[in-house]
Design a protein around this motif. Structure first.
Motif, short mmCIF file in Angstrom:
data_model
loop_
_atom_site.label_atom_id
_atom_site.label_comp_id
_atom_site.label_asym_id
_atom_site.label_seq_id
_atom_site.Cartn_x
_atom_site.Cartn_y
_atom_site.Cartn_z
N THR A 153 47.49 -7.47 -11.71
CA THR A 153 47.42 -8.55 -12.92
C THR A 153 48.85 -8.80 -13.33
N THR A 154 49.58 -9.42 -12.23
CA THR A 154 50.97 -9.77 -12.45
C THR A 154 51.00 -11.41 -12.91
N PHE A 155 49.73 -12.00 -12.50
CA PHE A 155 49.85 -13.35 -12.98
C PHE A 155 50.59 -14.44 -12.04
N ASN A 156 51.42 -13.77 -11.41
CA ASN A 156 52.18 -14.70 -10.32
C ASN A 156 51.30 -15.58 -9.42
N CYS A 157 50.08 -15.29 -9.12
CA CYS A 157 49.11 -15.98 -8.19
C CYS A 157 48.66 -17.26 -9.19
N THR A 158 48.44 -17.09 -10.54
CA THR A 158 48.15 -17.93 -11.30
C THR A 158 49.07 -19.02 -11.61
N ASP A 159 50.25 -18.51 -11.64
CA ASP A 159 51.44 -19.50 -11.99
C ASP A 159 51.73 -20.35 -10.76
N CYS A 168 49.67 -21.34 -8.54
CA CYS A 168 48.61 -22.33 -7.78
C CYS A 168 48.84 -23.69 -8.27
N PRO A 169 48.76 -24.66 -7.00
CA PRO A 169 49.05 -26.00 -7.35
C PRO A 169 47.74 -26.86 -7.81
N ARG A 170 46.68 -26.00 -7.77
CA ARG A 170 45.52 -26.65 -8.07
C ARG A 170 45.08 -26.12 -9.59
N GLY A 171 45.77 -25.45 -9.85
CA GLY A 171 45.66 -25.17 -11.43
C GLY A 171 44.57 -24.06 -11.60
N ILE A 172 44.30 -23.36 -10.72
CA ILE A 172 43.06 -22.48 -10.58
C ILE A 172 43.43 -21.11 -11.19
N GLU A 173 42.66 -20.60 -12.10
CA GLU A 173 42.70 -19.47 -12.71
C GLU A 173 42.55 -18.30 -11.88
N VAL A 174 43.64 -17.98 -11.08
CA VAL A 174 43.25 -17.22 -9.97
C VAL A 174 43.11 -15.61 -10.59
N THR A 175 43.74 -15.19 -11.35
CA THR A 175 43.99 -13.81 -11.86
C THR A 175 42.45 -13.67 -12.64
N ALA A 223 48.10 -20.80 0.32
CA ALA A 223 48.70 -19.51 0.43
C ALA A 223 49.81 -19.41 -0.77
N ALA A 224 50.05 -20.40 -1.40
CA ALA A 224 51.11 -20.02 -2.72
C ALA A 224 50.72 -18.78 -3.65
N CYS A 225 49.35 -18.60 -3.84
CA CYS A 225 49.07 -17.60 -4.64
C CYS A 225 49.48 -16.26 -3.72
N THR A 226 48.84 -16.11 -2.62
CA THR A 226 48.97 -14.71 -1.99
C THR A 226 50.45 -14.55 -1.71
N SER A 227 51.09 -15.61 -1.22
CA SER A 227 52.48 -15.19 -0.99
C SER A 227 53.51 -14.95 -2.19
N SER A 228 53.10 -14.96 -3.33
CA SER A 228 53.62 -14.96 -4.59
C SER A 228 53.39 -13.50 -5.18
#
Ligand code: SF4
Ligand code: FES
Length: 252
Positions: A222-228, A230-237, A168-173
């Motif tokens: 598209t703020t890219f917070n989620c990509t930043d 992610c502890p797994r380095g997933i390209e979330v955006t 949930a690091a991405c969603t909650s950022s």
């Protein structure tokens, strides 16, 4: 080398690696007060240790009431995402030496989900969004007699999004999620992506329709917070953009 010099070399080699670090923790106990407060703890710790080690020292030696989630302690289970010095990270993957330990290190619960106690949030809305995208392989017809085969190239198509540990690091950022908890959020979209682009799956259209909702992918700014985060380095955006494109082209 003289005995005095030898003694000095030995003393230096035995110098303690421990330093004093202040951890400023966000505390909340609904049985005591409706208000969250900050509390400082001074911990003697090797800066090569992790924030999770410091939290354990605080809980075990200083204040047993401190409440946080953790399980594997090695970046696999996804249970200890927290906001450390203002950024979402896994406590078990964050070294103290990387956090400027000369200053107080702040630790807070992740944002956008209701805090239950101290660093523990209610993850249910997060997991509901995950369940809503049907994160499992859906196929039609009879079971094959052997495994469902897939080329290496087809497997590669969704490799990145298989790495999610649901922390949930991405969603909650995500600022959209903070402002409107109805948004599916990046993690649910990542897990939909994992199946939409799986050549063996036959429910891609259904998942796309679920995410075509007013609370779906179009909410992403598209703020890219989620990509930043992610502890797994997933390209979330990028994964979210690919789902948006698949919705427009209906090719996946
Ligand atoms: S995409 Fe990354 S940050 Fe988001 S839940 Fe999965 S592992 Fe955590
Ligand atoms: S405790 Fe499992 S990921 Fe950190």
């Amino acid at each position: 080398m003289s005995t005095a010099t030898l003694d000095k070399v030995e003393a230096n080699s035995q110098a303690s690696p421990y330093i004093k670090v202040t951890f400023r923790l966000r505390r909340f106990n609904p049985e005591v007060s409706g208000e969250a407060t900050w509390q400082d703890f001074e911990v003697e710790i090797d800066p090569k240790e992790r924030v999770l080690d410091a939290l354990h020292k605080i809980k075990w030696d200083l204040d047993g009431s401190l409440t946080f989630r953790r399980s594997c302690a090695h970046g696999i289970c996804g249970s200890d995402a927290m906001r450390i010095n203002g950024r979402n990270r896994l406590a078990c993957k964050t070294l103290i030496k990387d956090l400027n330990p000369g200053k107080p290190i702040t630790v807070e619960p992740i944002k956008g989900l209701t805090v239950l106690k101290d660093l523990v949030v209610d993850m249910e809305p997060f997991f509901q969004a995950y369940r809503d995208v049907m994160p499992f392989l859906i196929t039609k017809g009879n079971e094959p007699t052997r495994e469902r085969r897939q080329s290496a190239e087809d497997r590669e198509r969704f490799d990145d999004t298989t790495k999610c540990i649901l922390c949930a690091a991405c969603t909650s950022s995500c600022p959209v999620f903070w402002n409107d908890g109805q948004y599916f959020g990046p993690a649910a979209i990542v897990n939909a992506h994992r199946f939409i682009f799986d050549s063996r799956d036959e429910a891609g259209e259904q998942r796309l329709e679920i995410l075509n909702d007013k609370d779906g992918v179009w909410r992403c700014r598209t703020t890219f917070n989620c990509t930043d985060a992610c502890p797994r380095g997933i390209e979330v955006t990028k994964a979210i953009q690919e789902v948006k494109r698949a919705l427009i082209t209906r090719r996946f």
